[in-house]
Design a protein around this motif. Structure first.
Motif, PDB file in Angstrom:
ATOM      1  N   ALA A  62     -71.089 -18.405  -5.770  1.00 25.51           N
ATOM      2  CA  ALA A  62     -70.867 -16.990  -6.066  1.00 25.51           C
ATOM      3  C   ALA A  62     -69.960 -16.791  -7.263  1.00 25.51           C
ATOM      4  N   LEU A  63     -69.234 -17.812  -7.680  1.00 22.50           N
ATOM      5  CA  LEU A  63     -68.300 -17.680  -8.787  1.00 22.50           C
ATOM      6  C   LEU A  63     -69.016 -17.966 -10.101  1.00 22.50           C
ATOM      7  N   THR A  64     -69.203 -16.916 -10.859  1.00 25.49           N
ATOM      8  CA  THR A  64     -69.853 -17.058 -12.159  1.00 25.49           C
ATOM      9  C   THR A  64     -68.872 -16.626 -13.231  1.00 25.49           C
ATOM     10  N   GLY A  65     -69.230 -16.856 -14.461  1.00 26.02           N
ATOM     11  CA  GLY A  65     -68.372 -16.449 -15.574  1.00 26.02           C
ATOM     12  C   GLY A  65     -68.179 -14.943 -15.606  1.00 26.02           C
ATOM     13  N   GLU A  66     -69.248 -14.210 -15.324  1.00 30.18           N
ATOM     14  CA  GLU A  66     -69.168 -12.746 -15.347  1.00 30.18           C
ATOM     15  C   GLU A  66     -68.290 -12.219 -14.217  1.00 30.18           C
ATOM     16  N   SER A  67     -68.426 -12.775 -13.021  1.00 31.52           N
ATOM     17  CA  SER A  67     -67.585 -12.314 -11.900  1.00 31.52           C
ATOM     18  C   SER A  67     -66.117 -12.667 -12.140  1.00 31.52           C
ATOM     19  N   LEU A  68     -65.882 -13.795 -12.762  1.00 31.28           N
ATOM     20  CA  LEU A  68     -64.516 -14.190 -13.092  1.00 31.28           C
ATOM     21  C   LEU A  68     -63.907 -13.231 -14.119  1.00 31.28           C
ATOM     22  N   ARG A  69     -64.704 -12.839 -15.131  1.00 33.33           N
ATOM     23  CA  ARG A  69     -64.233 -11.894 -16.134  1.00 33.33           C
ATOM     24  C   ARG A  69     -63.933 -10.539 -15.513  1.00 33.33           C
ATOM     25  N   GLN A  70     -64.788 -10.063 -14.608  1.00 28.16           N
ATOM     26  CA  GLN A  70     -64.575  -8.773 -13.950  1.00 28.16           C
ATOM     27  C   GLN A  70     -63.321  -8.803 -13.076  1.00 28.16           C
ATOM     28  N   ALA A  71     -63.106  -9.905 -12.375  1.00 26.76           N
ATOM     29  CA  ALA A  71     -61.910 -10.024 -11.539  1.00 26.76           C
ATOM     30  C   ALA A  71     -60.646 -10.025 -12.400  1.00 26.76           C
ATOM     31  N   PHE A  72     -60.714 -10.700 -13.539  1.00 27.79           N
ATOM     32  CA  PHE A  72     -59.575 -10.733 -14.454  1.00 27.79           C
ATOM     33  C   PHE A  72     -59.289  -9.344 -15.014  1.00 27.79           C
ATOM     34  N   GLU A  73     -60.326  -8.625 -15.423  1.00 27.36           N
ATOM     35  CA  GLU A  73     -60.130  -7.276 -15.948  1.00 27.36           C
ATOM     36  C   GLU A  73     -59.554  -6.338 -14.890  1.00 27.36           C
ATOM     37  N   ALA A  74     -60.011  -6.473 -13.653  1.00 29.15           N
ATOM     38  CA  ALA A  74     -59.492  -5.626 -12.574  1.00 29.15           C
ATOM     39  C   ALA A  74     -58.013  -5.922 -12.328  1.00 29.15           C
TER      40      ALA A  74
END
Length: 87
Positions: A62-74
């Motif tokens: 479930a951990l993708t580059g896009e999900s990691l970027r969204q979590a960081f932005e949040a």
């Protein structure tokens, strides 16, 4: 050599009297501790360890580059909002 008189003169000519203080008696260890730390209270404190909070686990797929970027932005956005609130 004679001791100086217990008076002195200020620059304006005002006479100032200085009295000698009596010499202080040396303190014992118990007296020094009592002066520094005060009376010892008889309060009993117990420390209990809390169980660790469970860590949210993300499945490996479930951990993708896009999900990691969204979590960081949040997370970054919440930090910026809290700093703006403090100002």
């Amino acid at each position: 050599m004679a001791a100086a008189p217990p008076t002195c003169y200020h620059a304006v000519g005002v006479r100032l009297f200085h009295r000698r203080r009596p010499a202080l008696q040396p303190l014992g260890e118990a007296e020094a501790y009592a002066r520094c730390h005060g009376a010892r209270s008889h309060e009993i404190v117990s420390i209990e360890r809390l169980p660790p909070e469970p860590v949210a686990r993300v499945p490996a797929g479930a951990l993708t580059g896009e999900s990691l970027r969204q979590a960081f932005e949040a997370r970054l956005g919440s930090r910026l909002r809290s700093r703006a609130y403090l100002r």
